[in-house]
Design a protein around this motif. Sequence first.
Motif, PDB file in Angstrom:
ATOM      1  N   TRP A 102       0.842  -1.209   0.000  1.00 49.77           N
ATOM      2  CA  TRP A 102       0.000   0.000   0.000  1.00 49.77           C
ATOM      3  C   TRP A 102       0.876   1.257   0.000  1.00 49.77           C
ATOM      4  O   TRP A 102       0.671   2.171  -0.799  1.00 49.77           O
ATOM      5  N   LEU A 103       1.884   1.285   0.861  1.00 51.50           N
ATOM      6  CA  LEU A 103       2.772   2.454   0.917  1.00 51.50           C
ATOM      7  C   LEU A 103       3.578   2.601  -0.369  1.00 51.50           C
ATOM      8  O   LEU A 103       3.755   3.712  -0.877  1.00 51.50           O
ATOM      9  N   LEU A 104       4.066   1.479  -0.900  1.00 55.84           N
ATOM     10  CA  LEU A 104       4.838   1.515  -2.147  1.00 55.84           C
ATOM     11  C   LEU A 104       3.976   2.043  -3.291  1.00 55.84           C
ATOM     12  O   LEU A 104       4.423   2.872  -4.099  1.00 55.84           O
ATOM     13  N   TRP A 105       2.742   1.578  -3.337  1.00 53.65           N
ATOM     14  CA  TRP A 105       1.812   2.015  -4.389  1.00 53.65           C
ATOM     15  C   TRP A 105       1.544   3.518  -4.274  1.00 53.65           C
ATOM     16  O   TRP A 105       1.566   4.239  -5.270  1.00 53.65           O
ATOM     17  N   LYS A 106       1.329   3.989  -3.039  1.00 52.50           N
ATOM     18  CA  LYS A 106       1.063   5.420  -2.835  1.00 52.50           C
ATOM     19  C   LYS A 106       2.309   6.265  -3.115  1.00 52.50           C
ATOM     20  O   LYS A 106       2.233   7.325  -3.735  1.00 52.50           O
ATOM     21  N   LEU A 107       3.460   5.806  -2.652  1.00 59.94           N
ATOM     22  CA  LEU A 107       4.706   6.568  -2.844  1.00 59.94           C
ATOM     23  C   LEU A 107       5.080   6.702  -4.311  1.00 59.94           C
ATOM     24  O   LEU A 107       5.672   7.703  -4.732  1.00 59.94           O
ATOM     25  N   THR A 108       4.755   5.672  -5.102  1.00 58.67           N
ATOM     26  CA  THR A 108       5.100   5.698  -6.529  1.00 58.67           C
ATOM     27  C   THR A 108       3.952   6.228  -7.385  1.00 58.67           C
ATOM     28  O   THR A 108       3.986   6.100  -8.608  1.00 58.67           O
ATOM     29  N   GLY A 109       2.942   6.805  -6.751  1.00 56.93           N
ATOM     30  CA  GLY A 109       1.819   7.360  -7.499  1.00 56.93           C
ATOM     31  C   GLY A 109       1.038   6.315  -8.268  1.00 56.93           C
ATOM     32  O   GLY A 109       0.498   6.582  -9.346  1.00 56.93           O
ATOM     33  N   GLY A 110       0.979   5.098  -7.717  1.00 58.42           N
ATOM     34  CA  GLY A 110       0.229   4.029  -8.366  1.00 58.42           C
ATOM     35  C   GLY A 110       0.991   3.307  -9.463  1.00 58.42           C
ATOM     36  O   GLY A 110       0.436   2.478 -10.179  1.00 58.42           O
ATOM     37  N   ALA A 111       2.286   3.566  -9.581  1.00 55.84           N
ATOM     38  CA  ALA A 111       3.081   2.944 -10.655  1.00 55.84           C
ATOM     39  C   ALA A 111       3.515   1.530 -10.315  1.00 55.84           C
ATOM     40  O   ALA A 111       3.744   0.718 -11.219  1.00 55.84           O
ATOM     41  N   VAL A 112       3.657   1.212  -9.017  1.00 58.11           N
ATOM     42  CA  VAL A 112       4.223  -0.086  -8.635  1.00 58.11           C
ATOM     43  C   VAL A 112       3.301  -0.806  -7.653  1.00 58.11           C
ATOM     44  O   VAL A 112       2.967  -0.256  -6.593  1.00 58.11           O
ATOM     45  N   HIS A 113       2.912  -2.027  -8.020  1.00 57.86           N
ATOM     46  CA  HIS A 113       2.111  -2.884  -7.132  1.00 57.86           C
ATOM     47  C   HIS A 113       2.951  -4.125  -6.845  1.00 57.86           C
ATOM     48  O   HIS A 113       2.985  -5.069  -7.644  1.00 57.86           O
ATOM     49  N   ALA A 114       3.678  -4.097  -5.741  1.00 60.52           N
ATOM     50  CA  ALA A 114       4.633  -5.169  -5.437  1.00 60.52           C
ATOM     51  C   ALA A 114       4.753  -5.348  -3.939  1.00 60.52           C
ATOM     52  O   ALA A 114       4.320  -4.500  -3.151  1.00 60.52           O
ATOM     53  N   THR A 115       5.352  -6.475  -3.561  1.00 59.05           N
ATOM     54  CA  THR A 115       5.692  -6.744  -2.168  1.00 59.05           C
ATOM     55  C   THR A 115       7.018  -7.496  -2.179  1.00 59.05           C
ATOM     56  O   THR A 115       7.573  -7.752  -3.250  1.00 59.05           O
ATOM     57  N   ASP A 116       7.535  -7.830  -0.996  1.00 56.49           N
ATOM     58  CA  ASP A 116       8.763  -8.633  -0.960  1.00 56.49           C
ATOM     59  C   ASP A 116       8.431 -10.025  -0.428  1.00 56.49           C
ATOM     60  O   ASP A 116       7.328 -10.273   0.067  1.00 56.49           O
ATOM     61  N   VAL A 117       9.405 -10.925  -0.518  1.00 57.65           N
ATOM     62  CA  VAL A 117       9.166 -12.324  -0.135  1.00 57.65           C
ATOM     63  C   VAL A 117       8.802 -12.473   1.338  1.00 57.65           C
ATOM     64  O   VAL A 117       8.023 -13.364   1.698  1.00 57.65           O
ATOM     65  N   THR A 118       9.329 -11.610   2.222  1.00 59.40           N
ATOM     66  CA  THR A 118       9.031 -11.768   3.651  1.00 59.40           C
ATOM     67  C   THR A 118       7.561 -11.476   3.921  1.00 59.40           C
ATOM     68  O   THR A 118       6.900 -12.204   4.663  1.00 59.40           O
ATOM     69  N   ASN A 119       7.036 -10.422   3.315  1.00 57.41           N
ATOM     70  CA  ASN A 119       5.621 -10.098   3.513  1.00 57.41           C
ATOM     71  C   ASN A 119       4.710 -11.106   2.812  1.00 57.41           C
ATOM     72  O   ASN A 119       3.679 -11.499   3.357  1.00 57.41           O
ATOM     73  N   ALA A 120       5.101 -11.540   1.613  1.00 60.24           N
ATOM     74  CA  ALA A 120       4.306 -12.549   0.898  1.00 60.24           C
ATOM     75  C   ALA A 120       4.191 -13.822   1.726  1.00 60.24           C
ATOM     76  O   ALA A 120       3.133 -14.464   1.763  1.00 60.24           O
ATOM     77  N   SER A 121       5.273 -14.164   2.437  1.00 60.32           N
ATOM     78  CA  SER A 121       5.281 -15.407   3.213  1.00 60.32           C
ATOM     79  C   SER A 121       4.370 -15.341   4.433  1.00 60.32           C
ATOM     80  O   SER A 121       4.176 -16.351   5.107  1.00 60.32           O
ATOM     81  N   PRO A 138      -0.042  -8.689  -5.544  1.00 61.71           N
ATOM     82  CA  PRO A 138       1.139  -7.931  -5.964  1.00 61.71           C
ATOM     83  C   PRO A 138       2.234  -8.831  -6.528  1.00 61.71           C
ATOM     84  O   PRO A 138       2.294 -10.032  -6.231  1.00 61.71           O
ATOM     85  N   LYS A 139       3.106  -8.245  -7.336  1.00 61.23           N
ATOM     86  CA  LYS A 139       4.321  -8.930  -7.788  1.00 61.23           C
ATOM     87  C   LYS A 139       5.229  -9.126  -6.577  1.00 61.23           C
ATOM     88  O   LYS A 139       5.359  -8.231  -5.742  1.00 61.23           O
ATOM     89  N   VAL A 140       5.857 -10.304  -6.456  1.00 61.21           N
ATOM     90  CA  VAL A 140       6.724 -10.591  -5.307  1.00 61.21           C
ATOM     91  C   VAL A 140       8.191 -10.417  -5.724  1.00 61.21           C
ATOM     92  O   VAL A 140       8.652 -11.037  -6.679  1.00 61.21           O
ATOM     93  N   CYS A 141       8.896  -9.581  -4.974  1.00 56.82           N
ATOM     94  CA  CYS A 141      10.285  -9.233  -5.275  1.00 56.82           C
ATOM     95  C   CYS A 141      11.195  -9.661  -4.120  1.00 56.82           C
ATOM     96  O   CYS A 141      10.719 -10.156  -3.098  1.00 56.82           O
ATOM     97  N   SER A 142      12.485  -9.436  -4.270  1.00 55.08           N
ATOM     98  CA  SER A 142      13.412  -9.688  -3.161  1.00 55.08           C
ATOM     99  C   SER A 142      13.246  -8.576  -2.119  1.00 55.08           C
ATOM    100  O   SER A 142      12.487  -7.632  -2.317  1.00 55.08           O
TER     101      SER A 142
END
Length: 494
Positions: free
Chosen positions: A167-186, A214-218
């Motif tokens: 949610w914060l990443l999406w807001k900070l990037t103005g809606g450009a990025v919908h992603a999370t990392d592996v720790t949160n996905a888990s 969301p897309k899952v990243c490192s």
Amino acid sequence: MGSYLLALDQGTTSSRAILFDREQNIVSVSQKEFTQFYPKEGWVEHDPMEIWSSQYGVMMEVIAQSGVAAGDIAAIGITNQRETTILWDRETGRPIYNAIVWQCRRTADRVDKLRSDGLEDHIRQTTGLIPDAYFSATKIAWILDHVAGAREKARRGEILFGTVDSWLLWKLTGGAVHATDVTNASRTMLYDIRKLDWDDTLLKALDIPRAMLPKVCSSSEIYGYTDIQGVQIPIAGIAGDQQAALFGQTCFDPGDAKNTYGTGCFLLMNTGETPCFSSNGLLTTIAVGLNGKVQYALEGSVFVGGAVIQWLRDELRFFTESRDAEYYAQKVPDNGGVYLVPAFTGLGAPYWDMYARGVLVGLTRGTRREHITRAAQESIAYQVADLVHAMEGDTGLPLRALRADGGASRDGFLMQFQADILDRQVLRPAIRETTALGAACLAGLAVGVWRDSGELKALRRPDTGFSPAMEKPRRAELLRQWHRAVERCRGWAE
């Protein structure tokens, strides 16, 4: 490249921002509490827009009060309360319902259905988790079930799901990025921690469309950029709060463990590149995703840690400041036979009893506020001791020392009692903001502020140590009585 790192630490009760320099000194801190909503018994919600506005506000405040120019900030790291679930409209950017907080128990019946449908073993083996209302999966399903038209829109990709980092990443990037990392996905109870992908069996069981995920990243890479004062600053580190604290405590090797004393308590032990599955009700989770690899951790959760002190402060009005608990606990020589089990929202590991509720036992006419305060302090240490003993049983590794962090770790009484009841040394770091530090370190590694984890370890300052000083018979008796008290609270709300 700038030499400062900005950590956004979005917690359960407050949003914080901390600016670090490359020597890991804290340059500036800002914090703002936000509203807790309790619509029904056992329900907990937050307003996602208030999470965003409070986090954005402290971020800008920390930059302003530090005097550091935006161009001198190398990267931003995000760490967050985990499992808390937000669904929002892709087009408008507005949440379709309040955030359902990790503590919320409203989906306990849905978890029971997953069990009765025979999915318990699949959940354990695939996600490393135990079926529980704590995790995101059933919270997502609940919102989709209760907001008209939500599931159809989610299938079309018009509704997005995220944990708070997303949610914060999406807001900070103005809606450009919908992603999370592996720790949160888990932590969602939807993610296959071996294949590193969303699990179709669980998505189907809960009718959750893949299009909303969301897309899952490192945990350490450049996800996107945010504009601050006209400067494009990379967002380059993401980890759930407990994994960020593990990283900030430099627990980089198998067998290294830390406990964070926050709203809840969370004990994590790094188990290396092989997941270790527990026979004692602990969770297997991803510790970090770094350099194309993941490390795993064994985790035990105490739902109510420092929150029991907040309860004494806010609901019982025993004192006005949380730090006063240390003073009152030391006004009596012992707990006077009083035991408080703060199972306000059920019990986590190693019990996993969603229906447990809090009990206060051993009261006499001579019981004073100080005894109850001491019992509350001790309850935190007892719960952590239960986790440590379970973890040692699973891994066969005796814990040499426990690294402590989080707000309640400043409490000298609690740290000494923890060392006494564990019969292990407790180490408190010089920088207690290890969660924020972990996020800053992950971001710094991604943009080259530090070369590797060895450089991070070299920057670590000496710890304050608390050594056990309790006689063995006394320790055994206290633990015996604690476990009697725990049995009294089991299954109360069934």
